[in-house]
Design a protein around this motif. Structure first.
Motif, PDB file in Angstrom:
ATOM      1  N   LEU A 216      32.613  52.004 -28.851  1.00  0.00           N
ATOM      2  CA  LEU A 216      32.250  50.816 -29.617  1.00  0.00           C
ATOM      3  C   LEU A 216      32.663  49.585 -28.821  1.00  0.00           C
ATOM      4  CD1 LEU A 216      32.524  50.247 -33.405  1.00  0.00           C
ATOM      5  CD2 LEU A 216      33.190  48.444 -31.836  1.00  0.00           C
ATOM      6  N   ILE A 217      31.701  48.689 -28.598  1.00  0.00           N
ATOM      7  CA  ILE A 217      31.970  47.515 -27.764  1.00  0.00           C
ATOM      8  C   ILE A 217      31.914  46.249 -28.604  1.00  0.00           C
ATOM      9  CG2 ILE A 217      31.385  46.276 -25.652  1.00  0.00           C
ATOM     10  CD1 ILE A 217      30.003  48.776 -24.651  1.00  0.00           C
ATOM     11  N   ALA A 218      33.105  45.807 -29.001  1.00  0.00           N
ATOM     12  CA  ALA A 218      33.231  44.524 -29.693  1.00  0.00           C
ATOM     13  C   ALA A 218      33.495  43.409 -28.696  1.00  0.00           C
ATOM     14  CB  ALA A 218      34.360  44.597 -30.721  1.00  0.00           C
ATOM     15  N   ASN A 219      33.982  43.768 -27.497  1.00  0.00           N
ATOM     16  CA  ASN A 219      34.169  42.770 -26.448  1.00  0.00           C
ATOM     17  C   ASN A 219      32.815  42.167 -26.092  1.00  0.00           C
ATOM     18  OD1 ASN A 219      37.000  43.356 -26.046  1.00  0.00           O
ATOM     19  ND2 ASN A 219      36.341  45.247 -25.044  1.00  0.00           N
ATOM     20  N   PRO A 220      32.706  40.842 -26.012  1.00  0.00           N
ATOM     21  CA  PRO A 220      31.399  40.214 -25.771  1.00  0.00           C
ATOM     22  C   PRO A 220      30.746  40.673 -24.475  1.00  0.00           C
ATOM     23  CG  PRO A 220      33.037  38.592 -26.452  1.00  0.00           C
ATOM     24  CD  PRO A 220      33.784  39.856 -26.167  1.00  0.00           C
ATOM     25  N   PHE A 221      29.446  40.859 -24.528  1.00  0.00           N
ATOM     26  CA  PHE A 221      28.697  41.275 -23.345  1.00  0.00           C
ATOM     27  C   PHE A 221      28.685  40.202 -22.254  1.00  0.00           C
ATOM     28  CE2 PHE A 221      25.661  44.542 -25.546  1.00  0.00           C
ATOM     29  CZ  PHE A 221      26.751  45.369 -25.781  1.00  0.00           C
ATOM     30  N   PHE A 222      28.973  38.945 -22.606  1.00  0.00           N
ATOM     31  CA  PHE A 222      29.001  37.905 -21.569  1.00  0.00           C
ATOM     32  C   PHE A 222      30.286  37.959 -20.753  1.00  0.00           C
ATOM     33  CE2 PHE A 222      30.448  35.748 -25.527  1.00  0.00           C
ATOM     34  CZ  PHE A 222      31.751  35.432 -25.146  1.00  0.00           C
ATOM     35  N   HIS A 223      31.204  38.829 -21.121  1.00  0.00           N
ATOM     36  CA  HIS A 223      32.499  38.990 -20.450  1.00  0.00           C
ATOM     37  C   HIS A 223      32.490  40.299 -19.672  1.00  0.00           C
ATOM     38  CE1 HIS A 223      36.883  39.476 -20.051  1.00  0.00           C
ATOM     39  NE2 HIS A 223      36.990  38.196 -20.363  1.00  0.00           N
ATOM     40  N   THR A 224      33.240  40.347 -18.556  1.00  0.00           N
ATOM     41  CA  THR A 224      33.275  41.579 -17.759  1.00  0.00           C
ATOM     42  C   THR A 224      33.744  42.776 -18.584  1.00  0.00           C
ATOM     43  OG1 THR A 224      35.526  41.080 -16.990  1.00  0.00           O
ATOM     44  CG2 THR A 224      33.698  40.370 -15.580  1.00  0.00           C
ATOM     45  N   PHE A 225      34.603  42.533 -19.566  1.00  0.00           N
ATOM     46  CA  PHE A 225      35.163  43.596 -20.398  1.00  0.00           C
ATOM     47  C   PHE A 225      34.073  44.265 -21.249  1.00  0.00           C
ATOM     48  CE2 PHE A 225      39.539  44.275 -22.704  1.00  0.00           C
ATOM     49  CZ  PHE A 225      39.511  45.614 -22.336  1.00  0.00           C
ATOM     50  N   GLY A 226      33.124  43.469 -21.750  1.00  0.00           N
ATOM     51  CA  GLY A 226      32.064  44.025 -22.571  1.00  0.00           C
ATOM     52  C   GLY A 226      30.842  44.454 -21.784  1.00  0.00           C
ATOM     53  N   TYR A 227      30.650  43.837 -20.627  1.00  0.00           N
ATOM     54  CA  TYR A 227      29.464  44.079 -19.789  1.00  0.00           C
ATOM     55  C   TYR A 227      29.731  45.132 -18.712  1.00  0.00           C
ATOM     56  CZ  TYR A 227      26.617  42.612 -15.638  1.00  0.00           C
ATOM     57  OH  TYR A 227      25.872  42.557 -14.496  1.00  0.00           O
ATOM     58  N   LYS A 228      30.571  44.814 -17.768  1.00  0.00           N
ATOM     59  CA  LYS A 228      30.722  45.701 -16.606  1.00  0.00           C
ATOM     60  C   LYS A 228      31.443  47.000 -16.941  1.00  0.00           C
ATOM     61  CE  LYS A 228      30.342  41.956 -13.311  1.00  0.00           C
ATOM     62  NZ  LYS A 228      30.825  41.304 -12.087  1.00  0.00           N
ATOM     63  N   VAL A 229      32.644  46.897 -17.528  1.00  0.00           N
ATOM     64  CA  VAL A 229      33.350  48.110 -17.914  1.00  0.00           C
ATOM     65  C   VAL A 229      33.098  48.410 -19.391  1.00  0.00           C
ATOM     66  CG1 VAL A 229      35.070  47.911 -16.108  1.00  0.00           C
ATOM     67  CG2 VAL A 229      35.529  46.867 -18.333  1.00  0.00           C
ATOM     68  N   GLY A 230      32.043  47.769 -19.923  1.00  0.00           N
ATOM     69  CA  GLY A 230      31.602  48.016 -21.286  1.00  0.00           C
ATOM     70  C   GLY A 230      30.334  48.843 -21.268  1.00  0.00           C
ATOM     71  N   TRP A 231      29.195  48.211 -21.623  1.00  0.00           N
ATOM     72  CA  TRP A 231      27.959  48.997 -21.743  1.00  0.00           C
ATOM     73  C   TRP A 231      27.453  49.534 -20.406  1.00  0.00           C
ATOM     74  CZ3 TRP A 231      23.645  47.498 -19.090  1.00  0.00           C
ATOM     75  CH2 TRP A 231      23.487  46.141 -18.768  1.00  0.00           C
ATOM     76  N   LEU A 232      27.606  48.751 -19.326  1.00  0.00           N
ATOM     77  CA  LEU A 232      27.076  49.209 -18.046  1.00  0.00           C
ATOM     78  C   LEU A 232      27.824  50.447 -17.553  1.00  0.00           C
ATOM     79  CD1 LEU A 232      25.105  48.821 -15.759  1.00  0.00           C
ATOM     80  CD2 LEU A 232      26.658  47.148 -14.736  1.00  0.00           C
ATOM     81  N   GLY A 233      29.154  50.374 -17.546  1.00  0.00           N
ATOM     82  CA  GLY A 233      29.939  51.527 -17.113  1.00  0.00           C
ATOM     83  C   GLY A 233      29.705  52.739 -17.993  1.00  0.00           C
ATOM     84  N   SER A 234      29.536  52.508 -19.290  1.00  0.00           N
ATOM     85  CA  SER A 234      29.296  53.606 -20.229  1.00  0.00           C
ATOM     86  C   SER A 234      27.999  54.341 -19.918  1.00  0.00           C
ATOM     87  CB  SER A 234      29.247  53.071 -21.664  1.00  0.00           C
ATOM     88  OG  SER A 234      30.471  52.481 -22.029  1.00  0.00           O
ATOM     89  N   LEU A 235      26.957  53.575 -19.613  1.00  0.00           N
ATOM     90  CA  LEU A 235      25.669  54.190 -19.321  1.00  0.00           C
ATOM     91  C   LEU A 235      25.699  54.962 -18.014  1.00  0.00           C
ATOM     92  CD1 LEU A 235      23.224  51.357 -20.455  1.00  0.00           C
ATOM     93  CD2 LEU A 235      23.899  53.407 -21.712  1.00  0.00           C
ATOM     94  N   MET A 236      26.540  54.555 -17.098  1.00  0.00           N
ATOM     95  CA  MET A 236      26.664  55.304 -15.850  1.00  0.00           C
ATOM     96  C   MET A 236      27.299  56.679 -16.091  1.00  0.00           C
ATOM     97  SD  MET A 236      25.320  53.144 -13.771  1.00  0.00           S
ATOM     98  CE  MET A 236      24.409  52.248 -15.018  1.00  0.00           C
ATOM     99  N   ILE A 237      28.162  56.765 -17.094  1.00  0.00           N
ATOM    100  CA  ILE A 237      28.840  58.017 -17.429  1.00  0.00           C
ATOM    101  C   ILE A 237      27.939  58.923 -18.260  1.00  0.00           C
ATOM    102  CG2 ILE A 237      30.784  59.019 -18.736  1.00  0.00           C
ATOM    103  CD1 ILE A 237      31.616  57.766 -16.111  1.00  0.00           C
ATOM    104  N   GLY A 238      27.062  58.319 -19.064  1.00  0.00           N
ATOM    105  CA  GLY A 238      26.191  59.108 -19.922  1.00  0.00           C
ATOM    106  C   GLY A 238      26.699  59.244 -21.337  1.00  0.00           C
ATOM    107  N   LEU A 239      27.617  58.354 -21.737  1.00  0.00           N
ATOM    108  CA  LEU A 239      28.145  58.427 -23.104  1.00  0.00           C
ATOM    109  C   LEU A 239      27.314  57.552 -24.041  1.00  0.00           C
ATOM    110  CD1 LEU A 239      29.789  55.548 -23.490  1.00  0.00           C
ATOM    111  CD2 LEU A 239      31.565  56.724 -22.241  1.00  0.00           C
TER     112      LEU A 239
END
Length: 522
Positions: A216-239
């Motif tokens: 669950l990503i409540a960290n804003p997508f405009f921030h590295t926390f929500g974007y890079k190690v958020g949804w982007l990193g998650s999709l690379m893992i396949g979760l």
């Protein structure tokens, strides 16, 4: 993750996880990896129809949502450069980022939190490079909505998207993320695909992320926390990624229970809010597995409560900057509780971190000094600002963070202070010079100085010390209300004190340490 560009890495993940659930929206709708991939391709085709070329800047100014993810992947897939914009910015602030970055296309929120975002830009000086504004959701009459944009995919072909994606290299610019500096104007941090994906892989390994996780990503997508190690990193893992637009402790507790969330990172304020919510005691939190926090001073007792009362098995702390692709150091899963609570871990693999004195010479373990970082995670430059780049990255490649810390004999970092005046409110960096520049336009203010002061919930909040113009009076409530109309909410000072004069040194520079002491005494 063997691929070194976002389109290649995502394609690799889709091949491995085609039928797995990629995203679950707040309304409960789901997309598989194969379905998300199709949307990415359609959006990329639509971008081609708008004339977006390799290297063009495309901005996103919107809340966390599925469309944000699709647009982000599409931008990367055509070789575009993503420019995330903080949703808390007002029109003038966002217009500056658009103008500075040279963005040709803007994806933005429609009506969000009582504000129509396209109108904020329309009311300001229109950035000269901006050609298209696409509203991701909740558009109003006259807006170009998401469906209208996606329909433009019919004007181009999938084969062209595949060619564009294949042409992206690890050394191509992936994004320009704007951060503020001591000058008060935001600076664009330029980073490449290859370095970001290496950071993401290292972060994911530390966290032990697996395809079975639900993040669950409540960290804003405009921030590295929500974007890079958020949804982007998650999709690379396949979760499975679950975007969450507006932080509300009760709503998050419900999603944890209903959708069996296992990963939930965030700043300390997120966990304080969850712990203090009355619904926590009756919420099923048994699925929670891993979290990581940082961005502010963390009390050891909070780490203990996150484990004991929220049930996380893995609780890590970390330190990073936009200038290091978001991550500089992390604790490890097998670190003891005291290490995790009191340090920010060690430098991530294949990077260096050291502490230097005022002459840029390394100090001994246990001695205090400025934190400097060198390695593949260091930004390429500040956009179109060679002077600031050279001031930040020295001739030997060390990034000077402006933060003060100590490295112990094991190489673990403890952050003790800041050389710069920046403070952190609820996980958001606040730069006094930027806030002071805005407040200087207040009709009753002659001088202003902003300092960060401790706050139990937010970590730190801003306090304004002001000197009134002759014949003027400053009412604190009216002053703060004025600030709320002029700047992002997290930048707004929470209190104001009127002084006859600001304390200055012989050179005329405001002595902010005296203001901090004055605040403590008060």
């Amino acid at each position: 993750m063997s691929a070194a560009t976002v389109p290649a890495a995502f394609a690799e993940s889709v091949r491995r996880n085609a039928s797995r659930t990629a995203v679950i929206a707040e309304d409960g709708s789901e997309l598989s990896y194969a379905e998300l991939d199709q949307l990415r391709i359609y959006a990329a085709r639509a971008l081609l129809a708008l004339g977006v070329n390799h290297g063009d800047r495309v901005a996103i100014w919107a809340q966390n949502c599925v469309e944000w993810i699709v647009a982000g992947l599409a931008i990367h897939s055509v070789g575009g450069v993503l420019v995330p914009i903080n949703t808390r910015m007002k029109g003038a602030e966002a217009a500056y980022v658009l103008e500075k970055s040279g963005a040709r296309v803007l994806f933005c929120a429609g009506n969000f939190l009582g504000t129509h975002y396209p109108s904020l830009i329309a009311a300001e000086h229109w950035p000269k490079t901006l050609e298209h504004v696409v509203v991701l959701r909740d558009e109003q009459a006259g807006d170009t909505g998401w469906r209208t944009f996606m329909a433009k995919a019919d004007q181009s072909h999938t084969e062209e998207v595949m060619k564009r994606a294949a042409a992206v290299t690890p050394d191509d610019r992936m994004d320009i993320m704007f951060t503020s500096g001591t000058t008060g104007r935001p600076k664009g941090v330029v980073t490449h695909h290859g370095q970001n994906l290496r950071v993401i892989a290292d972060w994911s390994a530390h966290m032990g992320l697996v395809p079975e996780d639900r993040y669950l990503i409540a960290n804003p997508f405009f921030h590295t926390f929500g974007y890079k190690v958020g949804w982007l990193g998650s999709l690379m893992i396949g979760l499975t990624v679950l975007p969450h637009a507006i932080f509300d402790a009760g709503a998050i507790l419900q999603r944890i229970a209903k959708q069996r969330i296992s990963v939930l990172p965030g700043p300390p304020t997120l966990f304080i809010s969850l712990l203090n919510d009355p619904a926590r005691a009756t919420s099923d939190l048994s699925s929670l597995r891993a979290t990581i926090t940082g961005a502010a001073t963390i009390a050891p007792s909070l780490i203990e409560r996150i484990r004991a009362e929220l049930g996380f098995k893995i609780v890590l702390t970390a330190y990073g900057l936009t200038e290091t692709c978001g991550v500089a150091s992390m604790c490890k899963v097998d670190d003891d509780a005291e290490t995790i609570a009191l340090t920010s871990g060690t430098a991530i693999d294949n990077t260096e971190m050291r502490i230097v004195d005022s002459e840029n010479k390394p100090v001994a373990a246990g001695e205090s000094g400025e934190i400097v970082i060198r390695g593949y995670n260091v930004m390429q430059c500040y956009l179109d600002d060679e002077k600031a780049t050279h001031e930040t990255i020295d001739a030997d490649g060390w990034l000077h963070t402006g933060d003060v810390g100590i490295l112990d004999a094991r190489g673990y970092l403890k952050i003790t202070d800041r050389l710069k005046d920046m403070y952190i409110t609820g996980g958001f960096n606040c730069y006094p010079a930027e806030i002071e520049r805005i407040i200087a336009a207040h009709p009753a203010v002659a001088q202003v100085a902003i300092v960060g002061i401790p706050d139990e919930r937010q970590g730190e909040v801003g306090k304004a010390f002001v000197v009134a113009r002759p014949g003027q009076q400053i009412d604190s409530k009216e002053f703060i209300a004025w600030c709320r109309d002029q700047m992002a909410n997290y930048k707004v000072p929470r209190s104001v004190e009127v002084l006859a004069a600001l304390p200055v040194n012989a050179g005329g520079k405001v002595m902010k340490f005296e203001l901090r002491n004055l605040s403590k005494a008060g």
